[in-house]
Design an enzyme around this catalytic site. Structure first.
Site, short mmCIF file in Angstrom:
data_model
loop_
_atom_site.label_atom_id
_atom_site.label_comp_id
_atom_site.label_asym_id
_atom_site.label_seq_id
_atom_site.Cartn_x
_atom_site.Cartn_y
_atom_site.Cartn_z
N ASN A 115 0.81 -1.32 0.16
CA ASN A 115 -0.07 0.25 0.04
C ASN A 115 0.97 1.16 -0.11
OD1 ASN A 115 -2.77 -0.98 -0.01
ND2 ASN A 115 -2.56 -1.53 2.19
N PHE B 197 -5.23 -6.39 -6.12
CA PHE B 197 -4.00 -5.67 -5.80
C PHE B 197 -2.76 -6.37 -5.32
CE2 PHE B 197 -1.41 -1.94 -5.09
CZ PHE B 197 -0.84 -1.92 -3.92
N ASN B 198 -2.94 -7.20 -4.19
CA ASN B 198 -1.96 -7.83 -3.74
C ASN B 198 -1.43 -8.67 -4.68
OD1 ASN B 198 -2.30 -6.50 -1.16
ND2 ASN B 198 -3.65 -8.08 -0.34
N ASP C 278 -8.83 -6.95 4.38
CA ASP C 278 -7.89 -7.95 5.22
C ASP C 278 -8.52 -8.20 6.65
OD1 ASP C 278 -5.26 -5.42 4.28
OD2 ASP C 278 -6.15 -7.25 3.37
O1 RIB Z 1 -7.05 -5.54 -2.70
C1 RIB Z 1 -7.17 -5.36 -1.50
C2 RIB Z 1 -5.94 -5.41 -0.74
O2 RIB Z 1 -5.03 -4.39 -1.32
C3 RIB Z 1 -5.99 -5.12 0.65
O3 RIB Z 1 -5.14 -5.97 1.59
C4 RIB Z 1 -5.53 -3.73 0.75
O4 RIB Z 1 -4.83 -3.47 2.19
C5 RIB Z 1 -4.61 -3.77 -0.05
O5 RIB Z 1 -3.26 -3.87 0.40
CA CA Z 2 -3.36 -5.11 2.78
#
Ligand code: RIB
Ligand code: CA
Length: 323
Positions: free
Chosen positions: A36, A161-162, A236
């Site tokens: 992030n 995203f992660n 999360d």
């Molecule tokens: O896509 C959501 C994820 O990406 C969550 O873990 C949020 O904190 C960001 O890291």
């Molecule tokens: Ca996260």
């Protein structure tokens, strides 16, 4: 109580995961990962969160600054320049540990039985730990992740995203032999918070609850502005709640791997649930008579349904317990 290491990139929703895990699990340590925001900022945010809840006994170990191969992508439009904009908190008094987060994961897993890993950021540290000591795969009880999706993405039409930040790490993790429990965007989009939930946090009134309200107020604003969604998702926190109360989430076994090369699909978690679709074109994967897996054997389970009311009761109760 389950012994857990939480690997995270706080991050507004990571802070909720920390608050839930610290109260309901034997949280052996928090490791941080660039995601992030920068490693420095996510580490500061983890320290700040533990200070808000009075749990500075839980050590924080900085891990990798960025992905195994790709260039780091951050999300300031959702989490602000600090990675946790909104709450006004003093600089942390506590310091991060000198030991590298990946060394902490490896050494703890190799010396402690029945450790569960919970990852709520890019999977770089988890993959790096497997590379440094492959034996951890057979020693870790379970790996729960917030990441990926059985359906659509959020960062791209196909990638969450992660996973998008470090697809090579995610590929390594899903194909490592670890028992992966994937809490993807398809699940966390069932966890929408709105002003009414902020109001309830304020009514609870503890320091942790007011912190939760400040976090949600900011995250609600940025999510509505940038994702055009009617609320914000505590992504999360859903993964943490799954570890704490497994009955809050219904999941199904399936084979999952990660696309690395697709021009439009890099970072996609490719989920094979053909055996769950039955003979009808049903989309209710939990209630359609399953058939024998047709593709590769399931290597993971994917979360499909959330008991949102139950989740909120757990969260409210937790915030009340922090004095
Ligand atoms: O896509 C959501 C994820 O990406 C969550 O873990 C949020 O904190 C960001 O890291
Ligand atoms: Ca996260």
């Amino acid at each position: 109580m389950k012994k857990v290491i939480l690997d995270c990139d706080p991050g507004h929703d990571d802070a909720f995961a920390i608050m839930l895990a610290a109260q309901h699990l034997d949280l052996l340590g928090v490791t941080t990962i660039g995601g992030n925001c920068s490693l420095k900022n996510v580490t500061t945010n983890a320290l700040k969160t533990l200070e808000v809840i009075g749990r500075t006994d839980i050590p924080v170990y900085p891990g990798n600054p960025g992905p195994l191969v790709a260039k780091l992508v951050t999300a300031p439009q959702f989490h602000g320049e600090s990675g946790m904009d909104g709450p006004v908190l003093p600089d942390p008094v506590t310091k991060p540990q000198k030991k590298h987060g990946v060394d902490f994961i490896v050494e703890t897993v190799m010396s402690t039985d029945h450790v569960t890993l919970l990852a709520t950021g890019p999977l770089t540290n988890i993959a790096d730990a497997i590379i440094r000591e492959p034996k951890i795969v057979d020693r870790v009880d379970d790996l729960y992740i917030m990441g990926g999706s059985v359906t659509y993405g959020n960062w791209t039409p196909t990638a969450e995203f992660n996973i998008f930040v470090d697809p090579e790490a995610a590929y390594k993790v899903f194909n490592s032999g670890l028992r992966v429990h994937m809490c993807g965007i398809n699940l966390t989009r069932q966890c929408f918070l709105h002003q009414e939930h902020i109001d309830e946090f304020r009514r609870i009134g503890t320091k942790a609850a007011n912190f939760a309200a400040d976090l949600t107020e900011y995250f609600l604003k940025t999510t509505e502005e940038n994702a055009c969604l009617p609320g914000c998702n505590l992504h999360d926190a859903c993964a943490a709640a799954w570890v704490i109360c497994p009955d809050l989430i219904q999941a199904a076994p399936m084979h999952i791997t990660v696309e690395l090369k697709g021009e439009f699909t890099r970072g996609m978690t490719v989920c094979d649930y053909r055996h769950l679709r039955g003979s009808e074109p049903a989309v209710d994967l939990l209630r359609t008579p399953a058939m024998e897996p047709r593709g590769e054997e399931p290597n993971a389970e994917a979360a499909l349904e959330l008991d949102f009311e139950g989740f909120m009761q757990l969260l409210y109760g937790t915030l009340k317990e922090y004095k």
